[in-house]
Design an enzyme around this catalytic site. Structure first.
Site, PDB file in Angstrom:
ATOM      1  N   GLU A 128       0.810  -1.228   0.000  1.00  0.00           N
ATOM      2  CA  GLU A 128       0.000   0.000   0.000  1.00  0.00           C
ATOM      3  C   GLU A 128       0.844   1.279   0.000  1.00  0.00           C
ATOM      4  O   GLU A 128       0.600   2.189   0.790  1.00  0.00           O
ATOM      5  CB  GLU A 128      -0.968  -0.042   1.193  1.00  0.00           C
TER       6      GLU A 128
ATOM      7  N   ASP B 154     -11.790 -10.984  -0.605  1.00  0.00           N
ATOM      8  CA  ASP B 154     -13.054 -11.268   0.069  1.00  0.00           C
ATOM      9  C   ASP B 154     -14.121 -10.396  -0.570  1.00  0.00           C
ATOM     10  O   ASP B 154     -13.815  -9.465  -1.312  1.00  0.00           O
ATOM     11  CB  ASP B 154     -12.983 -11.121   1.607  1.00  0.00           C
TER      12      ASP B 154
ATOM     13  N   HIS C 251     -10.098  -6.789  -2.057  1.00  0.00           N
ATOM     14  CA  HIS C 251     -11.164  -6.687  -1.045  1.00  0.00           C
ATOM     15  C   HIS C 251     -12.360  -6.056  -1.750  1.00  0.00           C
ATOM     16  O   HIS C 251     -12.410  -4.852  -1.956  1.00  0.00           O
ATOM     17  CB  HIS C 251     -10.710  -5.812   0.130  1.00  0.00           C
TER      18      HIS C 251
ATOM     19  N   ASN D  38       2.459  -4.965  -3.394  1.00  0.00           N
ATOM     20  CA  ASN D  38       1.095  -5.413  -3.083  1.00  0.00           C
ATOM     21  C   ASN D  38       0.225  -4.207  -2.696  1.00  0.00           C
ATOM     22  O   ASN D  38       0.680  -3.307  -1.992  1.00  0.00           O
ATOM     23  CB  ASN D  38       1.175  -6.392  -1.902  1.00  0.00           C
TER      24      ASN D  38
ATOM     25  N   GLU E 152      -5.664 -11.166  -1.239  1.00  0.00           N
ATOM     26  CA  GLU E 152      -6.489 -11.003  -0.030  1.00  0.00           C
ATOM     27  C   GLU E 152      -7.978 -10.975  -0.366  1.00  0.00           C
ATOM     28  O   GLU E 152      -8.746 -10.235   0.238  1.00  0.00           O
ATOM     29  CB  GLU E 152      -6.110  -9.684   0.692  1.00  0.00           C
TER      30      GLU E 152
HETATM   31  O1  9MR Z   1      -7.061  -8.582   8.567  1.00  0.00           O
HETATM   32  C1  9MR Z   1      -6.203  -7.686   9.206  1.00  0.00           C
HETATM   33  C2  9MR Z   1      -6.804  -7.254  10.536  1.00  0.00           C
HETATM   34  O2  9MR Z   1      -6.798  -8.326  11.432  1.00  0.00           O
HETATM   35  C3  9MR Z   1      -6.042  -6.061  11.102  1.00  0.00           C
HETATM   36  O3  9MR Z   1      -6.728  -5.600  12.270  1.00  0.00           O
HETATM   37  C4  9MR Z   1      -5.928  -4.974  10.054  1.00  0.00           C
HETATM   38  C5  9MR Z   1      -5.171  -3.769  10.574  1.00  0.00           C
HETATM   39  O4  9MR Z   1      -4.874  -2.882   9.554  1.00  0.00           O
HETATM   40  O5  9MR Z   1      -5.248  -5.494   8.914  1.00  0.00           O
HETATM   41  C6  9MR Z   1      -5.983  -6.507   8.280  1.00  0.00           C
HETATM   42  O6  9MR Z   1      -5.299  -6.952   7.134  1.00  0.00           O
HETATM   43  C7  9MR Z   1      -5.071  -5.991   6.103  1.00  0.00           C
HETATM   44  C8  9MR Z   1      -3.814  -6.395   5.364  1.00  0.00           C
HETATM   45  O7  9MR Z   1      -2.737  -6.524   6.254  1.00  0.00           O
HETATM   46  C9  9MR Z   1      -3.453  -5.404   4.290  1.00  0.00           C
HETATM   47  N1  9MR Z   1      -4.577  -5.223   3.384  1.00  0.00           N
HETATM   48  C10 9MR Z   1      -5.855  -4.909   4.004  1.00  0.00           C
HETATM   49  C11 9MR Z   1      -6.190  -5.970   5.052  1.00  0.00           C
HETATM   50  C12 9MR Z   1      -7.576  -5.733   5.637  1.00  0.00           C
HETATM   51  O8  9MR Z   1      -7.594  -4.517   6.316  1.00  0.00           O
END
Ligand code: 9MR
Length: 386
Positions: free
Chosen positions: A187, A297, A266, A230, A295
């Site tokens: 990001e 969903d 997402h 990513n 990732e």
């Molecule tokens: O799924 C992850 C969640 O448990 C955390 O609280 C969150 C914090 O930012 O991050 C989520 O995972 C993220 C991933 O690391 C990067 N892309 C977006 C994902 C969903 O927010």
């Protein structure tokens, strides 16, 4: 990809191999309750043909995030990965790739400047090896989930550079040869395609040149890992993915060990499916890069009774099918990961009020139409892609 052939070969013993579909069998003959020969099988069959990882074409991995840390810490359940036996069983049975959801982020691995904590990450990598799964490492350079000592510290540029170099060298080096793909950066661009120079400590303090350094350090520490850029919101051709396209070309021209571009995916039923996904992956593929969906969903507005309608579940299944099909259609896209497989542990309801049901299984692991869509798309591809 050699490791995956190895996994298939070692795990498919003579007895279990008999359960795999014979080449040339019509894929339509097998569904959840019927084996390849049309014989009825119980709904909770342990047969291998009943699993995503065994439906996938050779050299294609189907992955999931491994739940733990992050939002899970605020929920009223214990750590899913270490405490939920059923979760672990499904994780092992269904998937050939795993991505630590939070357990390899800075705040977990590097809680103090001079201390690393690899306990959870080690357990996940060990689990993956025991179960013949590859691991996607997530992530090395990000603006989020960094420890306070780093974000609030008062470091010179030289110190910060050394902190990042040490982190990447230590972490990638520890798992050298055991991590298939690393999200080196996560990001780093905003929606307009500008580098996040304000909220990303590395870009703010050290400038954009640190991106190439991060890839070089990671490559030195593990010359076999595939190194990725990513991000989310880069499913289609848009300002943000254009910025990645330009950056990729630049890094490759400079001889930086960049190996892949990946899109998180997402998605939400409130927005159309990103129809340009395949086209976008293909242009990175044409640069000679690997691509991946990392990732996926698909969230939705959950009705008041808490149960998605049949129409919502059908539409969700179609999004999953299209997401997977886009990756399968691009030759160098050989890794497709969903961000969790049961709604029980999904991050979505915690972050989006009123939305949920984003994964392929319900809270009690009942398979939704989305699960079957993934299975049948993989199965069909096994014949098309080999
Ligand atoms: O799924 C992850 C969640 O448990 C955390 O609280 C969150 C914090 O930012 O991050 C989520 O995972 C993220 C991933 O690391 C990067 N892309 C977006 C994902 C969903 O927010």
């Amino acid at each position: 990809m050699q490791p995956i052939r190895f996994v298939t070969a070692t795990l498919a013993t003579a007895a279990t191999a008999a359960l795999l579909l014979p080449l040339g069998a019509a894929p339509a003959a097998a569904d959840r309750h019927h084996g390849p020969d049309g014989r009825h099988t119980p709904p909770h069959s342990n047969a291998k043909f009943d699993r995503l990882r065994w439906a996938a074409p050779e050299d294609f991995v189907i992955g999931t995030a491994v739940a733990g840390g992050g939002h899970h810490l605020e929920q009223d359940y214990p750590d899913p990965f270490t405490s939920d036996g059923r979760y672990r069983r499904v994780l092992a049975q269904q998937f050939s790739s795993v991505s630590p959801e939070n357990q390899m982020k800075w705040e977990y691995l590097h809680p103090e400047r001079d201390r690393y904590d690899f306990a959870m990450a080690d357990r996940i990598v060990d689990f993956a090896e025991r179960n013949g799964q590859v691991v996607r490492g997530h992530t090395l350079l990000w603006h989020s989930q960094n420890p306070a000592w780093l974000e609030e510290g008062d470091f010179t540029d030289a110190e910060l550079r050394e902190i990042l170099r040490d982190h990447i060298t230590t972490v990638v080096g520890r798992y050298s040869g055991r991590i298939h793909q690393w999200d080196v950066t996560n990001e780093i661009f905003d929606e307009a395609g500008n580098l996040r120079t304000e909220d990303n400590i590395w870009l703010r303090e050290l400038g954009p040149g640190v991106i190439a350094d991060a890839f070089r350090w990671a490559h030195e520490a593990d010359p076999h890992a595939e190194l990725f850029l990513n991000d989310y919101g880069v499913e289609e051709v848009n300002a943000k993915s254009d910025a990645y396209y330009e950056l990729s070309q630049q890094l490759l021209a400079d001889g930086v060990p960049l190996h892949g571009f990946s899109t998180q995916a997402h998605l939400s039923l409130n927005y159309p499916f990103p129809a340009g996904l395949e086209e976008n992956l293909r242009r990175f593929d044409d640069l000679g890069l690997a691509t991946a969906v990392t990732e996926m969903d698909v969230r939705m507005n959950v009705p008041e009774n808490g149960r998605p309608t049949a129409a919502q579940l059908r539409e969700q299944a179609d999004y999953y099918r299209q997401g997977l099909a886009a990756c399968l259609a691009v030759e160098g896209c050989d890794s497709f990961t969903i961000w969790g497989f049961t709604d029980k542990y999904s991050w979505v309801p915690v972050f989006f009020e009123g939305e949920g049901s984003a994964t392929v299984m319900t809270d009690d692991y009942t398979r939704k139409p989305a699960y079957h869509a993934l299975w049948s798309t993989l199965k069909r591809a096994e014949y098309d892609r080999g």
